[in-house]
Design a protein around this motif. Sequence first.
Motif, short mmCIF file in Angstrom:
data_model
loop_
_atom_site.label_atom_id
_atom_site.label_comp_id
_atom_site.label_asym_id
_atom_site.label_seq_id
_atom_site.Cartn_x
_atom_site.Cartn_y
_atom_site.Cartn_z
N THR A 265 39.27 39.82 41.99
CA THR A 265 39.02 41.01 41.17
C THR A 265 39.82 40.90 39.88
O THR A 265 40.79 40.16 39.78
CB THR A 265 39.44 42.29 41.91
OG1 THR A 265 40.85 42.23 42.16
CG2 THR A 265 38.70 42.43 43.23
N VAL A 266 39.38 41.67 38.89
CA VAL A 266 40.10 41.75 37.62
C VAL A 266 40.96 43.00 37.65
O VAL A 266 40.47 44.11 37.90
CB VAL A 266 39.14 41.79 36.43
CG1 VAL A 266 39.92 41.90 35.12
CG2 VAL A 266 38.24 40.56 36.42
N LEU A 267 42.25 42.83 37.42
CA LEU A 267 43.19 43.95 37.41
C LEU A 267 43.33 44.43 35.97
O LEU A 267 43.71 43.65 35.07
CB LEU A 267 44.55 43.49 37.95
CG LEU A 267 45.25 44.40 38.95
CD1 LEU A 267 44.35 44.64 40.16
CD2 LEU A 267 46.56 43.79 39.40
N GLY B 12 49.20 42.61 29.86
CA GLY B 12 48.04 41.77 30.00
C GLY B 12 47.21 42.20 31.20
O GLY B 12 47.52 43.20 31.86
N ILE B 13 46.12 41.47 31.47
CA ILE B 13 45.29 41.72 32.65
C ILE B 13 45.48 40.54 33.60
O ILE B 13 46.12 39.55 33.26
CB ILE B 13 43.81 41.91 32.28
CG1 ILE B 13 43.25 40.59 31.69
CG2 ILE B 13 43.65 43.07 31.30
CD1 ILE B 13 41.75 40.64 31.45
N ALA B 14 44.91 40.64 34.80
CA ALA B 14 45.11 39.58 35.78
C ALA B 14 43.88 39.40 36.65
O ALA B 14 43.09 40.34 36.84
CB ALA B 14 46.32 39.91 36.65
N LEU B 15 43.72 38.19 37.16
CA LEU B 15 42.68 37.88 38.14
C LEU B 15 43.37 37.82 39.50
O LEU B 15 44.17 36.92 39.75
CB LEU B 15 42.02 36.55 37.81
CG LEU B 15 40.75 36.19 38.58
CD1 LEU B 15 39.64 37.19 38.28
CD2 LEU B 15 40.29 34.77 38.23
N MET B 16 43.08 38.79 40.35
CA MET B 16 43.81 38.95 41.60
C MET B 16 42.86 39.00 42.78
O MET B 16 41.72 39.46 42.66
CB MET B 16 44.64 40.24 41.58
CG MET B 16 45.68 40.30 40.47
SD MET B 16 47.04 39.18 40.79
CE MET B 16 47.91 40.08 42.06
#
Length: 301
Positions: free
Chosen positions: A172-174, A240-244
């Motif tokens: 998912t994208v955080l 920033g954003i994250a791929l989690m």
Amino acid sequence: MFDSRHLRTFHEVVVTGSYSAAARELGYTQPAITQQMKALEREVGVPLFTRAGRGLRLTEAGETLARHAEEILEGLRTAQQQLGALARLRAGRVRVCAFPSANATLIPAAMARLQAEHPGIRVELLEAEPPESIQRLLRGECDITLAFSYPGADAEVPPEVQVTPLMEDQLTVLLPLGHPLARRQAVRISDLAEERWIAGCPRCRANLLQVCSDQGFAPDVVFTTDDNLAVQSLVAAGVGIALMPALVLSFMCHAKVTGRLAEPHVRRQVSAYVLRDHLRVPATGLVLDELVRAAASRVGC
């Protein structure tokens, strides 16, 4: 090394005071007792008894052995009881090494059921990301490892290790709650080319770089950490954003952070790794079964 049967017979002779009395207590014939004591004396190398009229008297060697015999036999009885408990799954220690999001999700569910049904089994929990967690298994530092792998990046597993697939974990994208894309149910990775990124552990960072490369851009990674809570805080702060992985969403701690499915769909495989020899240990097999059940209950969540 003493024969434990001979030692038990010797102890009974000492307690009862004669070969004939020991024979009655043990259900042997007197000649059988005599033969066992001769065999024990050959093992010791010196006489253990001398005759005193119709009775027996311990020699100095016999007195020395008598002082230790009861303790030795009690130790053997205790060992037999403990081994029996292990075989019947009443007791045992199992060391499990898992990555952080598994420790926060799969492990608690499995351990709660295990504690309720088999309270004598104790689990020692360790934490490490792959591939270090698998190396710890190979070094004998744990009995079960939970690890993940990404498509196209599966590491070769030694033949002495059994791999049990547990579940696929959707990425998912955080995003910060106020992010323009947070209104969508799913977010295309290609729409995030201009974003700043928070990267995770080395294996997760490599996957992030590959996913973004497949979508035609190189991510601007401004921060790297394998601490899931730190990632959430950094996203909440707008760093920033994250791929989690979706597992992380089940223990989301920040109200200012939201998760959206990534498109195209990317899934990591979560598996349990066990040395094949360890599967013969009942407690290890039981813990593995509970981990499989815990993962199955999350499929589709």
